[in-house]
Design an enzyme around this catalytic site. Structure first.
Site, PDB file in Angstrom:
ATOM      1  N   GLU A  28      12.515  -9.711   0.905  1.00  0.00           N
ATOM      2  CA  GLU A  28      11.737  -8.528   1.322  1.00  0.00           C
ATOM      3  C   GLU A  28      12.584  -7.280   1.075  1.00  0.00           C
ATOM      4  OE1 GLU A  28      10.595  -8.910   5.396  1.00  0.00           O
ATOM      5  OE2 GLU A  28       9.812  -6.865   5.538  1.00  0.00           O
ATOM      6  N   HIS A  46      12.694  -2.982   1.533  1.00  0.00           N
ATOM      7  CA  HIS A  46      12.166  -1.687   1.979  1.00  0.00           C
ATOM      8  C   HIS A  46      13.109  -0.612   1.460  1.00  0.00           C
ATOM      9  CE1 HIS A  46       9.081  -3.373   4.577  1.00  0.00           C
ATOM     10  NE2 HIS A  46       9.976  -4.290   4.882  1.00  0.00           N
ATOM     11  N   ARG A  50      13.883   4.254  11.803  1.00  0.00           N
ATOM     12  CA  ARG A  50      12.627   5.003  11.867  1.00  0.00           C
ATOM     13  C   ARG A  50      11.856   4.664  13.144  1.00  0.00           C
ATOM     14  NH1 ARG A  50       9.715   4.724   6.238  1.00  0.00           N
ATOM     15  NH2 ARG A  50       8.627   6.504   7.197  1.00  0.00           N
ATOM     16  N   ALA A  71       3.442  -1.093   4.583  1.00  0.00           N
ATOM     17  CA  ALA A  71       2.970  -1.159   5.975  1.00  0.00           C
ATOM     18  C   ALA A  71       2.420  -2.536   6.348  1.00  0.00           C
ATOM     19  CB  ALA A  71       1.910  -0.084   6.211  1.00  0.00           C
ATOM     20  N   ARG A  73       5.459  12.422  -2.568  1.00  0.00           N
ATOM     21  CA  ARG A  73       5.557  12.976  -1.217  1.00  0.00           C
ATOM     22  C   ARG A  73       6.766  12.368  -0.515  1.00  0.00           C
ATOM     23  NH1 ARG A  73      -0.183  12.871  -0.831  1.00  0.00           N
ATOM     24  NH2 ARG A  73      -0.846  14.767  -1.882  1.00  0.00           N
ATOM     25  N   PRO A 112       0.793  -1.231   0.000  1.00  0.00           N
ATOM     26  CA  PRO A 112       0.000   0.000   0.000  1.00  0.00           C
ATOM     27  C   PRO A 112       0.826   1.282   0.000  1.00  0.00           C
ATOM     28  CG  PRO A 112      -0.043  -1.036   2.156  1.00  0.00           C
ATOM     29  CD  PRO A 112       0.601  -2.017   1.225  1.00  0.00           C
ATOM     30  N   ASN A 113       0.304   2.234  -0.740  1.00  0.00           N
ATOM     31  CA  ASN A 113       0.821   3.604  -0.818  1.00  0.00           C
ATOM     32  C   ASN A 113       2.110   3.737  -1.637  1.00  0.00           C
ATOM     33  OD1 ASN A 113      -1.267   4.840   0.799  1.00  0.00           O
ATOM     34  ND2 ASN A 113      -0.329   3.813   2.556  1.00  0.00           N
ATOM     35  N   TYR A 151      11.844   8.604   0.991  1.00  0.00           N
ATOM     36  CA  TYR A 151      11.783   7.562  -0.038  1.00  0.00           C
ATOM     37  C   TYR A 151      12.501   7.937  -1.337  1.00  0.00           C
ATOM     38  CZ  TYR A 151       8.199   5.780   3.097  1.00  0.00           C
ATOM     39  OH  TYR A 151       7.537   5.311   4.201  1.00  0.00           O
ATOM     40  N   ASN A 188       7.955  -5.730  -1.565  1.00  0.00           N
ATOM     41  CA  ASN A 188       7.960  -4.614  -0.615  1.00  0.00           C
ATOM     42  C   ASN A 188       6.546  -4.564  -0.057  1.00  0.00           C
ATOM     43  OD1 ASN A 188       7.894  -2.296   0.856  1.00  0.00           O
ATOM     44  ND2 ASN A 188       9.017  -1.049  -0.652  1.00  0.00           N
TER      45      ASN A 188
HETATM   46  O1  CA2 Z   1      10.693   1.881   3.120  1.00  0.00           O
HETATM   47  C1  CA2 Z   1       9.811   1.206   2.581  1.00  0.00           C
HETATM   48  O2  CA2 Z   1       9.921   0.746   1.447  1.00  0.00           O
HETATM   49  C2  CA2 Z   1       8.492   0.984   3.307  1.00  0.00           C
HETATM   50  O3  CA2 Z   1       8.051  -0.333   3.006  1.00  0.00           O
HETATM   51  C3  CA2 Z   1       7.518   1.993   2.771  1.00  0.00           C
HETATM   52  C4  CA2 Z   1       6.170   1.954   3.470  1.00  0.00           C
HETATM   53  C5  CA2 Z   1       6.332   2.028   4.979  1.00  0.00           C
HETATM   54  O4  CA2 Z   1       5.080   1.825   5.607  1.00  0.00           O
HETATM   55  C6  CA2 Z   1       7.304   0.973   5.490  1.00  0.00           C
HETATM   56  O5  CA2 Z   1       7.471   1.156   6.871  1.00  0.00           O
HETATM   57  C7  CA2 Z   1       8.644   1.101   4.808  1.00  0.00           C
HETATM   58  C8  CA2 Z   1       5.320   3.159   3.050  1.00  0.00           C
HETATM   59  C9  CA2 Z   1       5.101   3.250   1.590  1.00  0.00           C
HETATM   60  C10 CA2 Z   1       4.409   4.554   1.316  1.00  0.00           C
HETATM   61  O6  CA2 Z   1       5.216   5.334   0.477  1.00  0.00           O
HETATM   62  C11 CA2 Z   1       4.904   6.632   0.348  1.00  0.00           C
HETATM   63  C12 CA2 Z   1       5.639   7.305  -0.582  1.00  0.00           C
HETATM   64  C13 CA2 Z   1       5.418   8.629  -0.791  1.00  0.00           C
HETATM   65  C14 CA2 Z   1       4.457   9.292  -0.075  1.00  0.00           C
HETATM   66  C15 CA2 Z   1       3.724   8.619   0.867  1.00  0.00           C
HETATM   67  C16 CA2 Z   1       3.952   7.284   1.066  1.00  0.00           C
END
Ligand code: CA2
Length: 194
Positions: free
Chosen positions: A143, A145, A152, A122, A63, A55-56, A68, A119
């Site tokens: 996996e 990330h 974090r 969340a 953002r 997700p996301n 990221y 990946n």
């Molecule tokens: O670091 C990663 O790849 C994560 O899997 C990204 C997830 C986060 O919940 C994990 O803890 C770590 C979040 C992905 C959402 O990505 C966004 C990117 C831009 C703006 C908002 C969210």
């Protein structure tokens, strides 16, 4: 001595439902005898690696670039396509915001893919259902990330998925995907050599 001609064909069979590019084939290399000899064609299938995103991640690059980076999900897909070409493997690259859909995609990998790069975003931190699917599918899992989850918030330090993973790559940005594909290809080739 048999003489063979080489042709690249799209893989047959139904495309993986939900694929971002359903038309993109897992390539089959068809070795067929030249000059109409009777020998049956030899099919060599490239190993298929599913690259699944949770997700996301569709918001990558829009953002939080400080966390990221600036690459979009399309950029990540291109990185994976280029890595796959270099490694001579096929990939099926997908993203979903739905936990159930992600679980279904993992299940579909059984008897179809040779490995999973995921990946889980969340859902890695929350989903026992996803862990169960990854364990049940009995495929090598890596996996990924993008961010270093250990630098974090505390709630990001643990991922259920890690219990099913042969390895975890985190904190190396989007290049972690290419590294995961390299490692997965090595693992598949090692397994095929046994
Ligand atoms: O670091 C990663 O790849 C994560 O899997 C990204 C997830 C986060 O919940 C994990 O803890 C770590 C979040 C992905 C959402 O990505 C966004 C990117 C831009 C703006 C908002 C969210």
């Amino acid at each position: 001595m048999a003489i063979f001609s080489l042709s690249l064909l799209p893989a047959r069979g139904a495309p993986f439902p939900g694929a971002r590019h359903p038309a993109a084939p897992a390539a089959i290399i068809l070795l067929e005898p030249a000059e109409g000899r009777a020998t049956a064609p030899v099919m060599i299938k490239r190993p298929l690696i599913a690259v699944l995103n949770g997700p996301n991640l569709n918001m990558l690059g829009m953002r939080q670039p400080e966390v990221y980076g600036r690459a979009t999900l399309d950029d990540v897909e291109q990185i994976c396509i280029q890595a796959a070409e270099r490694l001579d493997v096929a990939i099926d690259f997908r993203q979903t915001n739905g936990e159930g859909e992600l679980v279904s995609w993992v299940q579909e990998c059984r008897n179809r893919a040779q490995g999973i790069v995921i990946n889980p975003a969340a859902y890695g931190h929350t989903s026992i259902a996803l862990l169960d699917a990854l364990l049940a599918v009995e495929l090598p899992v890596i996996e990924v990330h993008i961010s270093n989850i250990h630098r974090r918030e505390d709630f990001r330090h643990h991922t259920y998925c890690s219990r099913a993973a042969a390895g975890v790559i985190c904190g190396l940005g989007v290049r972690g995907y290419a590294m995961a594909l390299q490692a997965m290809t090595d693992m598949i080739l090692d397994e095929n050599d046994r």
